[in-house]
Motif scaffolding. Structure first.
Motif, PDB file in Angstrom:
ATOM      1  N   ASP A  71       1.141  -1.212  -0.319  1.00 22.30           N
ATOM      2  CA  ASP A  71       0.235  -0.168   0.084  1.00 22.30           C
ATOM      3  C   ASP A  71       1.094   1.104   0.067  1.00 22.30           C
ATOM      4  O   ASP A  71       0.247   2.090   0.765  1.00 22.30           O
ATOM      5  N   PHE A  72       2.154   1.209   0.010  1.00 20.77           N
ATOM      6  CA  PHE A  72       3.261   2.484   0.187  1.00 20.77           C
ATOM      7  C   PHE A  72       2.919   3.280  -2.344  1.00 20.77           C
ATOM      8  O   PHE A  72       3.039   2.843  -2.734  1.00 20.77           O
ATOM      9  N   ASN A  73       2.483   4.439  -1.945  1.00 17.50           N
ATOM     10  CA  ASN A  73       2.068   5.582  -2.919  1.00 17.50           C
ATOM     11  C   ASN A  73       3.398   6.050  -3.371  1.00 17.50           C
ATOM     12  O   ASN A  73       4.312   6.586  -2.706  1.00 17.50           O
ATOM     13  N   ASP A  74       3.994   5.554  -4.372  1.00 20.93           N
ATOM     14  CA  ASP A  74       5.192   5.690  -4.639  1.00 20.93           C
ATOM     15  C   ASP A  74       4.994   6.915  -5.649  1.00 20.93           C
ATOM     16  O   ASP A  74       6.505   8.108  -5.251  1.00 20.93           O
ATOM     17  N   VAL A  75       3.594   7.967  -6.236  1.00 24.19           N
ATOM     18  CA  VAL A  75       4.043   9.389  -6.290  1.00 24.19           C
ATOM     19  C   VAL A  75       4.166  10.044  -5.403  1.00 24.19           C
ATOM     20  O   VAL A  75       4.792  11.457  -4.942  1.00 24.19           O
ATOM     21  N   TRP A  76       2.598  10.260  -4.276  1.00 21.88           N
ATOM     22  CA  TRP A  76       2.782  10.992  -2.101  1.00 21.88           C
ATOM     23  C   TRP A  76       4.234  10.571  -1.643  1.00 21.88           C
ATOM     24  O   TRP A  76       4.454  11.419  -1.110  1.00 21.88           O
ATOM     25  N   ASP A  77       5.161   9.465  -2.177  1.00 25.25           N
ATOM     26  CA  ASP A  77       6.353   8.327  -1.164  1.00 25.25           C
ATOM     27  C   ASP A  77       5.005   8.484   0.093  1.00 25.25           C
ATOM     28  O   ASP A  77       5.822   9.288   1.626  1.00 25.25           O
ATOM     29  N   GLU A  78       3.956   7.952   0.639  1.00 21.34           N
ATOM     30  CA  GLU A  78       3.152   7.981   1.955  1.00 21.34           C
ATOM     31  C   GLU A  78       2.851   6.135   2.422  1.00 21.34           C
ATOM     32  O   GLU A  78       2.888   5.610   0.659  1.00 21.34           O
ATOM     33  N   ASP A  79       2.778   6.613   3.090  1.00 19.56           N
ATOM     34  CA  ASP A  79       1.871   4.718   3.346  1.00 19.56           C
ATOM     35  C   ASP A  79       1.393   4.823   4.716  1.00 19.56           C
ATOM     36  O   ASP A  79       1.497   5.748   5.339  1.00 19.56           O
ATOM     37  N   ALA A  80       0.189   4.566   4.685  1.00 17.33           N
ATOM     38  CA  ALA A  80      -1.506   4.818   5.411  1.00 17.33           C
ATOM     39  C   ALA A  80      -1.298   3.470   6.177  1.00 17.33           C
ATOM     40  O   ALA A  80      -1.655   4.726   7.513  1.00 17.33           O
ATOM     41  N   ASP A  81      -0.911   2.744   6.368  1.00 19.08           N
ATOM     42  CA  ASP A  81      -0.531   1.928   7.096  1.00 19.08           C
ATOM     43  C   ASP A  81       1.092   1.201   7.377  1.00 19.08           C
ATOM     44  O   ASP A  81       1.185   0.030   7.081  1.00 19.08           O
ATOM     45  N   PRO A  82       2.148   1.853   7.717  1.00 17.68           N
ATOM     46  CA  PRO A  82       3.622   2.070   7.316  1.00 17.68           C
ATOM     47  C   PRO A  82       3.786   0.560   8.175  1.00 17.68           C
ATOM     48  O   PRO A  82       3.275   0.724   9.462  1.00 17.68           O
ATOM     49  N   THR A  83       4.826  -0.104   8.082  1.00 18.31           N
ATOM     50  CA  THR A  83       5.272  -0.999   8.541  1.00 18.31           C
ATOM     51  C   THR A  83       6.745  -0.723   9.160  1.00 18.31           C
ATOM     52  O   THR A  83       7.063  -0.159   7.694  1.00 18.31           O
ATOM     53  N   TYR A  84       7.279  -1.164   9.617  1.00 18.94           N
ATOM     54  CA  TYR A  84       8.805  -0.338   9.745  1.00 18.94           C
ATOM     55  C   TYR A  84       9.594  -2.196  10.179  1.00 18.94           C
ATOM     56  O   TYR A  84       9.380  -2.541  10.617  1.00 18.94           O
ATOM     57  N   TRP A  85      11.223  -2.153   9.238  1.00 21.66           N
ATOM     58  CA  TRP A  85      11.961  -3.329   9.621  1.00 21.66           C
ATOM     59  C   TRP A  85      12.770  -3.146  11.131  1.00 21.66           C
ATOM     60  O   TRP A  85      12.484  -1.793  11.540  1.00 21.66           O
ATOM     61  N   SER A  86      13.146  -4.207  11.554  1.00 20.98           N
ATOM     62  CA  SER A  86      13.697  -3.759  13.244  1.00 20.98           C
ATOM     63  C   SER A  86      14.728  -2.945  13.694  1.00 20.98           C
ATOM     64  O   SER A  86      15.008  -2.675  12.613  1.00 20.98           O
ATOM     65  N   PRO A  87      13.902  -2.417  14.429  1.00 25.79           N
ATOM     66  CA  PRO A  87      15.753  -1.035  14.188  1.00 25.79           C
ATOM     67  C   PRO A  87      17.235  -1.433  14.490  1.00 25.79           C
ATOM     68  O   PRO A  87      17.532  -2.633  14.829  1.00 25.79           O
ATOM     69  N   PHE A  88      17.615  -0.642  14.216  1.00 24.75           N
ATOM     70  CA  PHE A  88      19.447  -0.383  13.879  1.00 24.75           C
ATOM     71  C   PHE A  88      19.723   0.685  14.967  1.00 24.75           C
ATOM     72  O   PHE A  88      19.356   1.473  15.073  1.00 24.75           O
ATOM     73  N   LYS A  89      20.751   0.579  16.285  1.00 30.07           N
ATOM     74  CA  LYS A  89      21.389   2.008  16.595  1.00 30.07           C
ATOM     75  C   LYS A  89      22.823   2.254  16.236  1.00 30.07           C
ATOM     76  O   LYS A  89      23.016   1.470  14.979  1.00 30.07           O
ATOM     77  N   ILE A  90      22.640   3.271  15.890  1.00 32.86           N
ATOM     78  CA  ILE A  90      23.543   4.146  15.821  1.00 32.86           C
ATOM     79  C   ILE A  90      23.215   5.699  16.233  1.00 32.86           C
ATOM     80  O   ILE A  90      22.012   6.171  17.187  1.00 32.86           O
ATOM     81  N   LYS A  91      24.595   6.438  16.466  1.00 31.29           N
ATOM     82  CA  LYS A  91      24.431   7.828  17.272  1.00 31.29           C
ATOM     83  C   LYS A  91      24.005   8.620  16.537  1.00 31.29           C
ATOM     84  O   LYS A  91      24.717   8.543  14.319  1.00 31.29           O
ATOM     85  N   GLY A  92      23.853   9.734  16.674  1.00 32.73           N
ATOM     86  CA  GLY A  92      23.613  10.990  16.071  1.00 32.73           C
ATOM     87  C   GLY A  92      23.385  11.908  17.757  1.00 32.73           C
ATOM     88  O   GLY A  92      23.066  12.050  18.578  1.00 32.73           O
ATOM     89  N   PHE A  93      23.608  13.504  16.742  1.00 33.54           N
ATOM     90  CA  PHE A  93      23.751  14.286  17.594  1.00 33.54           C
ATOM     91  C   PHE A  93      22.288  15.270  17.584  1.00 33.54           C
ATOM     92  O   PHE A  93      22.001  15.621  16.047  1.00 33.54           O
ATOM     93  N   PHE A  94      22.400  15.548  18.617  1.00 33.80           N
ATOM     94  CA  PHE A  94      20.458  16.282  18.954  1.00 33.80           C
ATOM     95  C   PHE A  94      20.665  17.969  19.660  1.00 33.80           C
ATOM     96  O   PHE A  94      21.216  17.311  20.411  1.00 33.80           O
ATOM     97  N   LYS A  95      19.074  18.224  19.374  1.00 38.72           N
ATOM     98  CA  LYS A  95      19.246  19.396  20.378  1.00 38.72           C
ATOM     99  C   LYS A  95      18.609  18.985  21.213  1.00 38.72           C
ATOM    100  O   LYS A  95      17.475  19.781  20.438  1.00 38.72           O
ATOM    101  N   PRO A  96      17.410  18.947  21.903  1.00 35.26           N
ATOM    102  CA  PRO A  96      16.104  18.348  22.727  1.00 35.26           C
ATOM    103  C   PRO A  96      15.797  19.683  22.597  1.00 35.26           C
ATOM    104  O   PRO A  96      16.226  20.529  23.396  1.00 35.26           O
TER     105      PRO A  96
END
Length: 208
Positions: A71-96
């Protein structure tokens, strides 16, 4: 009307002339001083310094890459009911950012936006040409006193490379917004990932 090309060096007017160069064409086009050199030692050093910077100043996050299911829409790059692959860990810098809580008719609305920086090289090593894109989800550590409303999951609304050095990108920057109505206000038993019966050729993926 076709463009007339200069056929001989003698046809070049004086104001466009240059000193003679006795190097071969290959030597002129591929100078040892060329900025476009992917194997240049200073470029490799820059990548190493960026990795070191992120590893020291960043925090470990979990990234859930969005799948491309039926159900992924290639035109609008949207997914009404998205699913996700199992997560992977990585470090990122952000300011909460500060947590802004607004009481609406539908309940508490907690909107939170921020930017997060990753090492472009580290993301490429993990994701290859896919990189990060709109719709991916990132879980960040957020040490808020009000843990029931502290944002934990963020959706990627824009992902782009940044920090160009010698025609190579060094950073990957993502603009994030907190997931609303299903993470910060729903009870924990409702947001535990459930396995989804989808064809994955033996690989595991899940819904958030």
């Amino acid at each position: 009307m076709s463009l007339k090309r200069v056929s001989d060096a003698n046809d070049v007017p004086d104001f466009m002339s240059v000193l003679p160069d006795f190097r071969t064409d290959a030597e002129q086009r591929n100078s040892a001083l060329s900025l476009f050199a992917n194997e240049a030692p200073d470029l490799k050093m820059a990548r190493k310094l960026i990795d070191e910077n992120i590893n020291i100043s960043g925090a470990e996050v979990d990234i859930y890459l969005r799948t491309d299911n039926s159900d992924f829409n290639d035109v609008w790059d949207e997914d009404a009911d998205p699913t996700y692959w199992s997560p992977f860990k990585i470090k990122g810098f952000f300011k909460p950012g500060s947590i802004d809580v607004e009481l609406k008719k539908t309940g508490l609305d907690v909107e939170n936006k921020m930017d997060i920086f990753f090492s472009h090289r580290q993301i490429y090593v993990t994701c290859q040409n896919r990189m990060l894109r709109i719709g991916d989800v990132i879980r960040v550590p957020f040490n808020g006193a009000q843990t029931d409303i502290a944002p934990k999951m963020y959706r990627v609304v824009n992902a782009s490379p940044s920090g160009n050095f010698r025609y190579n990108w060094l950073y990957m920057i993502c603009k994030l917004e907190s997931l609303t109505a299903d993470i910060t206000v729903r009870p924990i038993q409702d947001i535990v990932p459930d396995d989804e019966a989808l064809k994955t050729n033996g690989a595991h993926r899940e819904s958030i």
